[in-house]
Each structure stands twice: as structure tokens, then as C-alpha cells.
Design an enzyme around this catalytic site. Structure first.
Site, PDB file in Angstrom:
ATOM      1  N   PHE A 159       0.810  -1.227   0.000  1.00 53.56           N
ATOM      2  CA  PHE A 159       0.000   0.000   0.000  1.00 53.56           C
ATOM      3  C   PHE A 159       0.838   1.270   0.000  1.00 53.56           C
ATOM      4  O   PHE A 159       0.356   2.336  -0.362  1.00 53.56           O
ATOM      5  CB  PHE A 159      -0.937   0.008   1.227  1.00 53.56           C
ATOM      6  N   LYS A 183      -1.155  -7.275  -9.178  1.00 52.53           N
ATOM      7  CA  LYS A 183      -2.163  -7.290  -8.086  1.00 52.53           C
ATOM      8  C   LYS A 183      -1.743  -6.208  -7.094  1.00 52.53           C
ATOM      9  O   LYS A 183      -0.886  -6.411  -6.251  1.00 52.53           O
ATOM     10  CB  LYS A 183      -2.166  -8.667  -7.422  1.00 52.53           C
ATOM     11  N   GLU A 186      -5.041  -3.704  -2.027  1.00 51.11           N
ATOM     12  CA  GLU A 186      -6.480  -3.435  -2.032  1.00 51.11           C
ATOM     13  C   GLU A 186      -6.823  -2.196  -1.222  1.00 51.11           C
ATOM     14  O   GLU A 186      -7.955  -1.734  -1.221  1.00 51.11           O
ATOM     15  CB  GLU A 186      -7.262  -4.651  -1.519  1.00 51.11           C
ATOM     16  N   ARG A 187      -5.826  -1.634  -0.512  1.00 52.58           N
ATOM     17  CA  ARG A 187      -6.130  -0.459   0.318  1.00 52.58           C
ATOM     18  C   ARG A 187      -6.133   0.836  -0.501  1.00 52.58           C
ATOM     19  O   ARG A 187      -6.815   1.782  -0.156  1.00 52.58           O
ATOM     20  CB  ARG A 187      -5.114  -0.346   1.459  1.00 52.58           C
ATOM     21  N   SER A 236       5.236  -6.963   3.359  1.00 47.69           N
ATOM     22  CA  SER A 236       5.794  -7.253   4.684  1.00 47.69           C
ATOM     23  C   SER A 236       6.558  -8.577   4.665  1.00 47.69           C
ATOM     24  O   SER A 236       6.298  -9.453   3.833  1.00 47.69           O
ATOM     25  CB  SER A 236       4.664  -7.307   5.703  1.00 47.69           C
ATOM     26  N   CYS A 289       9.550   1.737   3.353  1.00 47.12           N
ATOM     27  CA  CYS A 289      10.447   0.622   3.710  1.00 47.12           C
ATOM     28  C   CYS A 289      11.874   1.111   3.898  1.00 47.12           C
ATOM     29  O   CYS A 289      12.705   0.389   4.428  1.00 47.12           O
ATOM     30  CB  CYS A 289      10.403  -0.453   2.646  1.00 47.12           C
ATOM     31  N   GLU A 391       9.172  -3.927  12.995  1.00 48.29           N
ATOM     32  CA  GLU A 391       8.912  -2.820  12.068  1.00 48.29           C
ATOM     33  C   GLU A 391       7.585  -2.183  12.490  1.00 48.29           C
ATOM     34  O   GLU A 391       6.536  -2.845  12.475  1.00 48.29           O
ATOM     35  CB  GLU A 391       8.803  -3.345  10.636  1.00 48.29           C
TER      36      GLU A 391
HETATM   37  P1  NAD Z   1       1.424  -6.572   3.073  1.00 41.08           P
HETATM   38  O1  NAD Z   1       2.449  -7.651   3.148  1.00 41.08           O
HETATM   39  O2  NAD Z   1       0.312  -6.589   4.043  1.00 41.08           O
HETATM   40  O3  NAD Z   1       0.724  -6.589   1.619  1.00 41.08           O
HETATM   41  C1  NAD Z   1       1.477  -6.601   0.444  1.00 41.08           C
HETATM   42  C2  NAD Z   1       0.669  -7.305  -0.643  1.00 41.08           C
HETATM   43  O4  NAD Z   1       0.441  -8.652  -0.263  1.00 41.08           O
HETATM   44  C3  NAD Z   1      -0.694  -6.665  -0.890  1.00 41.08           C
HETATM   45  O5  NAD Z   1      -0.937  -6.670  -2.277  1.00 41.08           O
HETATM   46  C4  NAD Z   1      -1.645  -7.589  -0.146  1.00 41.08           C
HETATM   47  O6  NAD Z   1      -2.907  -7.673  -0.744  1.00 41.08           O
HETATM   48  C5  NAD Z   1      -0.950  -8.934  -0.207  1.00 41.08           C
HETATM   49  N1  NAD Z   1      -1.179  -9.760   0.990  1.00 41.08           N
HETATM   50  C6  NAD Z   1      -1.377  -9.324   2.263  1.00 41.08           C
HETATM   51  N2  NAD Z   1      -1.516 -10.359   3.096  1.00 41.08           N
HETATM   52  C7  NAD Z   1      -1.409 -11.475   2.344  1.00 41.08           C
HETATM   53  C8  NAD Z   1      -1.461 -12.866   2.631  1.00 41.08           C
HETATM   54  N3  NAD Z   1      -1.661 -13.324   3.862  1.00 41.08           N
HETATM   55  N4  NAD Z   1      -1.293 -13.747   1.616  1.00 41.08           N
HETATM   56  C9  NAD Z   1      -1.075 -13.295   0.359  1.00 41.08           C
HETATM   57  N5  NAD Z   1      -1.020 -11.991   0.021  1.00 41.08           N
HETATM   58  C10 NAD Z   1      -1.180 -11.092   1.000  1.00 41.08           C
HETATM   59  O7  NAD Z   1       2.227  -5.196   3.082  1.00 41.08           O
HETATM   60  P2  NAD Z   1       1.620  -3.734   3.172  1.00 41.08           P
HETATM   61  O8  NAD Z   1       1.094  -3.516   4.544  1.00 41.08           O
HETATM   62  O9  NAD Z   1       0.736  -3.476   2.017  1.00 41.08           O
HETATM   63  O10 NAD Z   1       2.937  -2.856   2.958  1.00 41.08           O
HETATM   64  C11 NAD Z   1       3.822  -2.499   3.983  1.00 41.08           C
HETATM   65  C12 NAD Z   1       4.968  -3.468   4.062  1.00 41.08           C
HETATM   66  O11 NAD Z   1       5.662  -3.513   2.819  1.00 41.08           O
HETATM   67  C13 NAD Z   1       6.015  -3.024   5.088  1.00 41.08           C
HETATM   68  O12 NAD Z   1       6.468  -4.178   5.760  1.00 41.08           O
HETATM   69  C14 NAD Z   1       7.127  -2.439   4.228  1.00 41.08           C
HETATM   70  O13 NAD Z   1       8.406  -2.472   4.793  1.00 41.08           O
HETATM   71  C15 NAD Z   1       7.051  -3.329   3.029  1.00 41.08           C
HETATM   72  N6  NAD Z   1       7.670  -2.708   1.870  1.00 41.08           N
HETATM   73  C16 NAD Z   1       8.880  -3.172   1.491  1.00 41.08           C
HETATM   74  C17 NAD Z   1       9.523  -2.589   0.416  1.00 41.08           C
HETATM   75  C18 NAD Z   1      10.863  -3.077  -0.021  1.00 41.08           C
HETATM   76  O14 NAD Z   1      11.306  -2.662  -1.062  1.00 41.08           O
HETATM   77  N7  NAD Z   1      11.523  -3.946   0.723  1.00 41.08           N
HETATM   78  C19 NAD Z   1       8.911  -1.535  -0.274  1.00 41.08           C
HETATM   79  C20 NAD Z   1       7.662  -1.092   0.144  1.00 41.08           C
HETATM   80  C21 NAD Z   1       7.041  -1.687   1.233  1.00 41.08           C
END
Ligand code: NAD
Length: 507
Positions: A159, A183, A186-187, A236, A289, A391
Site C-alpha cells: 500500500f 495485483k 487493495e487499500r 511485509s 520501507c 517494524e
Molecule cells: P502486506 O504484506 O500486508 O501486503 C502486500 C501485498 O500482499 C498486498 O498486495 C496484499 O494484498 C498482499 N497480501 C497481504 N496479506 C497477504 C497474505 N496473507 N497472503 C497473500 N497476500 C497477502 O504489506 P503492506 O502492509 O501493504 O505494505 C507495507 C509493508 O511492505 C512493510 O512491511 C514495508 O516495509 C514493506 N515494503 C517493502 C519494500 C521493499 O522494497 N523492501 C517496499 C515497500 C514496502
């Protein structure tokens, strides 16, 4: 330019999918998208079921053979037009970013700018796909390597950078000759939809790029469908790790969470350090991140001066809706995320850290239902505390006090995450030693957010990246292609080749 059906439309009340070049519905479930500055629902998003995701994969698979044979220069020309359209539509894109994510407009512009860099890099496809050639690798033997596309590839994005992170992925994947299914989170999916429609307006053939909106059901389908050859994931760490372990039959790069440390040496220019840290810790409400979430102050004098000056700046942060460009920091993305981050501030107090600035009581007049949390600053944080280990992903900065550079490096090295770290110093030897020794993927020297430019690649170490290749830049070309090496000999007419039973050499 393509026909009217590809002209981008204003964001609708229901965000659907983009499949085969058309906006389509699909799935019986939906989710709510909030404006975090008001706390109100602004639109609904359809959550794709397995059949809808299958439809998108089928569209991408059907488009692949022709796209694979399209000359790289023609693919690149579409990216040139796409870049122009992104620039022309900047105001619309950043307005959606701010509306659904909450980040302030100037930060949203910065996000789009960094995404655009990757489109610019992708325009160089004819250069980076030209391969390698050895004439006379042996007698009358020529050998060359080609970078061939993989087929249908998919991207799953978080997101916090709804426009930039998708642009880390698909411009490169597409110019390499793959077709793509995205994909988004969704937020806040609307900016990705608008950007996707601009790609079609730039002349992309139908089906080459597709977007399915959804949640883990959509992700599960992408992971298990054998037509999908590779997955790029950013999100994450728990989800990254699970995707990496599940999609065993595919190439996977899964970028996860972070806890980025800034080490401040006694010789640093503290006023400049404070300016740098404020943006790096509180910009985008800490939802980056690469955000600095830990400051490691070397020496008590450094720590005292730093905490005093930081505290004054954190209290002065202008917090409010992102549409007002005078604000420094907007709201957190959802009510659930607000509760989670606030819960960490409560926990830090319980754990015994010193809460120097408490942003929990903030109210923003006229936006009382928004998900606003003021900047928080903890001093005397210890490595055993959960506010140090986890985090938090919010406007919470933790100061840890140490006595030496070596202790500071050990802290960074022992943390489970390894995205970025930076050092502030005026001493070249210290800077060189730090950048050589520290165990993270991206290092800043007097640079608080060392996010590599598009012609390098982005990736962390340890539990911040699962997979062998970083994202975007040269590593992305490797990730989205497979090498094929061809050896050829054209025997001169009339010459007779002898049978050889020895393993062939290069003579
Ligand atoms: P998230 O892991 O909750 O979601 C990321 C994606 O995965 C979304 O599209 C979501 O729909 C999907 N998803 C969520 N839960 C899932 C599950 N149980 N099974 C399958 N798919 C699932 O992350 P977020 O809250 O959207 O974003 C923040 C996180 O992303 C933070 O941890 C941040 O550090 C990380 N991030 C990392 C980088 C990097 O380059 N390392 C860059 C941006 C964000």
C-alpha cells in the site's frame, strides 16, 4: 493513440479490474477504500476470485507470443509515450495517491518521479537486451548469449507506494518481452488503475498488461497457476517469506520489511543530521520501507544534542491532510494501522523507553475522524525492546545510545532486517569502514534514504529480501529474462570435419 475504450476515465465508485485492455468486473466480494484524512469510505474495490485472476492470466498468456516477437525498440517506444502520458497526468495521479494513501501532495509527486525513472530506464531496452557475442570463440565457431523473456509474470505490491512500486516491476518486465498481471494493494488501488490505463493509451497491445484487484485469494491463484513463470513481490516480511516458500515452481523475488538505522558519529554536523532525519523518519508518516526508524547516537554528548534538537523539530511538525501542501505529514493509511502503530507507542512506554515527544493526543481541526498520529520520539531504547525489534511503519523514531562505531555496526548487523543503513560523519575513514562492513543492502553516507537510482538495483539483505536478485535496474533485466547461449559453426564448403571423441575444446 488507441481507441476511446483505452482513454483513462475518472476514478469510479467501484474499482474493478483491467483485463485484456478492458475494465471488467469480477468476484463477488469487495473491500472499502478509505480517505485516511477524513476516515470516510471513498470507493469500493472488487476482490477478484480465482476465475477472474484466471481470466487475467489467460489474457496475458494469449498476448505473449506476439509480444515476445515485437522488436525491443517498438516495445521501448511505447514506454517513451507512456512516460509522456505519466508526466501529463501527474496531477490526477498524485491526487489519487493522496486521497487513498494520505501522503502529502509533494511527497506523492516525489513518489511518481521515482517511479518514472524506471520507465525512463526501460526505454533503453534495445541497449540492455542486445546480448553478448564472441566471434571466433573457436575455429570458425561463433557464440552468443540472448536474454529471452520468461512468459507471463506477476507483481504483487504494497500500500505504501501505490504508484512507484508497480513501476519498479512492469516497465522492465514488459520491455524484456514478458506479459504481466499486477495485483496492487487493495487499500489504495486507484492510482495503479489510472497508470495502467495510460499504458494502454500509449499503444500497448491488448492483454500485454493486466490488473486484478484483490486480496490473498487473488495472490494464491497467481502463486499456484502454472502459466505464471515468475513473481515479484513487495510487502511485509511474513507474506514475502510465505510467498517465497510457496511458489516453488516459479522464479521469485520477495522484498520484505525493514528497520533502518542511522548512525550519528560525534563529528557529524548535527543541524544537518536533524534536517535529514526529520524527512527520513516522519516523511510519508514513516510508512516507507527505507524510512529511518532507529537513530544510533555514538557518545552521550552526541545523543543529548541530537535528542534535544530532534524533539523541538518533532513538536513543530505540521500534521494534517495531504491535500494541503503546507503540511509535512498526513495520516496513517487505515484505522487498523493507526491502532497498530499507536499500540507500539503504548508498548514502548511499558517497556521503559523514554517517550520524549508523544504524538498520540493530536487532533486535526475539521478532520477529527482522520487516522492522524503525531510524530513520536523515543530515547534510551534498548535492543531487547519490541519497539526496537519490530517494524512499526509509522511516525515513531527510536534513539539508541552506544559508545562506539563498532557497537553501532554490531546493532545493525544483529538486526533481522537489512534493507538500508546510513552513517553521518565528516570522517572519510569512518564512512569507508562503515559502508564496507555493515550488513545491509543499501548504504547512505550523509544520505538518509539511500534509495538507488533506476540504473542501479534496489534490494536489502537478511529478512528484507527473499531471492537472489534485487528489484529494478540491471538485476530486473536478469530477473525477467533467461539466458540462452548459442554456438554456431558454418563449415567452409568442401572442408571435411573429423569425428572427435574427446570433450570439445575451443580449437
Ligand atoms: P502486506 O504484506 O500486508 O501486503 C502486500 C501485498 O500482499 C498486498 O498486495 C496484499 O494484498 C498482499 N497480501 C497481504 N496479506 C497477504 C497474505 N496473507 N497472503 C497473500 N497476500 C497477502 O504489506 P503492506 O502492509 O501493504 O505494505 C507495507 C509493508 O511492505 C512493510 O512491511 C514495508 O516495509 C514493506 N515494503 C517493502 C519494500 C521493499 O522494497 N523492501 C517496499 C515497500 C514496502
Amino acid at each position: 493513440m488507441k481507441s476511446a475504450k483505452h482513454e483513462s476515465k475518472p476514478a469510479t465508485a467501484v474499482v474493478d479490474h483491467l483485463i485484456g485492455g478492458e475494465r471488467v468486473a469480477g468476484g463477488t466480494r469487495s473491500g472499502s477504500i478509505y480517505n485516511p484524512a477524513t476516515g470516510r469510505v471513498v470507493r469500493e474495490v472488487l476482490l477478484a476470485d480465482r476465475a477472474t485472476v484466471g481470466q487475467a492470466i489467460a489474457a496475458a498468456a494469449a498476448a505473449y507470443p506476439a509480444w515476445r516477437q515485437t522488436p525491443p525498440v517498438k516495445r521501448a517506444r511505447i514506454m517513451f509515450r507512456f512516460k509522456v502520458l505519466l508526466e501529463q497526468n501527474e496531477d490526477r495521479i498524485v491526487a489519487l495517491l493522496t486521497e487513498e494513501h494520505g501522503k502529502v501532495l509533494h511527497d506523492a509527486r516525489g513518489e511518481l518521479r521515482r517511479g518514472l525513472e524506471n520507465v525512463e530506464y526501460a526505454c533503453g531496452a534495445p541497449e540492455f537486451l542486445k546480448g553478448e557475442h564472441s566471434k571466433n570463440a573457436g575455429s570458425a565457431l561463433d557464440s552468443w548469449s540472448e536474454m529471452q523473456p520468461l512468459g507471463v509474470v506477476a507483481g504483487i505490491t504494497p500500500f505504501n507506494f501505490p504508484a512507484m512500486v508497480p513501476l519498479w516491476m512492469y516497465p522492465l518486465a514488459l520491455v524484456c518481452g514478458n506479459t504481466f498481471v499486477l495485483k496492487p494493494s487493495e487499500r489504495d488501488p486507484s492510482s495503479a488503475m489510472l497508470v495502467g490505463e495510460l499504458l494502454y493509451a500509449a499503444g500497448l497491445p491488448d492483454g500485454v498488461f493486466n490488473i486484478v484487484n484483490g486480496d490473498k485469494e487473488a495472490v494464491a491463484t497467481l502463486l499456484t497457476d502454472s502459466r505464471v513463470q515468475a513473481i515479484s513481490f513487495v510487502g511485509s516480511t511474513p507474506v514475502a517469506e510465505s510467498i517465497y516458500n510457496t511458489a516453488k515452481d516459479k522464479r521469485v523475488q520477495a522484498l520484505g520489511g525493514a528497520k533502518n538505522h542511522a548512525v550519528v558519529m560525534p563529528d557529524a554536523d548535527i543541524d544537518n543530521v536533524v534536517s535529514a532525519l526529520m524527512g527520513a523518519a516522519y516523511g510519508s508518516c514513516g510508512e516507507r520501507c527505507m524510512a529511518i526508524s532507529v537513530v544510533v547516537a555514538v557518545g552521550e554528548t552526541t545523543a543529548n544534542e541530537l535528542v534535544g534538537k530532534l524533539a523541538a523539530e518533532v513538536r513543530a511538525l505540521r500534521v494534517g491532510p495531504g491535500l494541503d501542501e503546507a503540511n509535512d505529514m498526513g495520516p496513517l493509511v487505515t484505522a487498523a494501522h493507526y491502532d497498530r502503530v499507536k499500540g507500539y507507542v503504548d508498548l514502548g512506554v511499558e517497556e521503559g523507553a523514554e517517550l520524549v515527544v508523544d504524538g498520540r493526543q493530536i487532533t486535526v481541526p475539521g478532520h477529527e475522524n482522520g487516522f492522524f498520529l503525531g510524530g513520536c520520539l523515543f530515547d534510551r531504547v534498548e535492543p531487547g525492546m519490541r519497539i526496537y525489534q519490530d517494524e512499526i511503519f509509522g511516525p515513531v523514531l527510536c534513539v539508541v545510545r552506544v559508545a562506539s562505531l563498532q557497537q553501532a555496526i554490531s546493532l545493525v548487523d544483529n538486526h533481522e532486517y537489512g534493507n538500508g543503513a546510513c552513517v553521518f560523519t565528516r570522517d572519510g575513514e569512518t564512512a569507508r569502514y562503515f559502508s564496507d562492513q555493515v550488513k545491509v543492502g543499501m548504504v547512505g553516507i550523509n544520505v538518509p534514504l539511500p534509495v538507488p537510482v533506476a540504473c542501479h538495483s534496489f534490494g536489502g539483505w537478511k529478512r528484507s529480501l527473499f531471492g537472489d536478485l534485487s528489484i529494478y535496474g540491471p538485476d530486473a533485466v536478469r530477473f525477467y529474462t533467461q539466458r540462452k547461449t548459442i554456438s554456431q559453426r558454418w563449415t567452409a564448403s568442401g572442408s571435411q570435419e573429423r569425428t572427435k571423441f574427446a570433450f570439445p575444446g575451443n580449437d
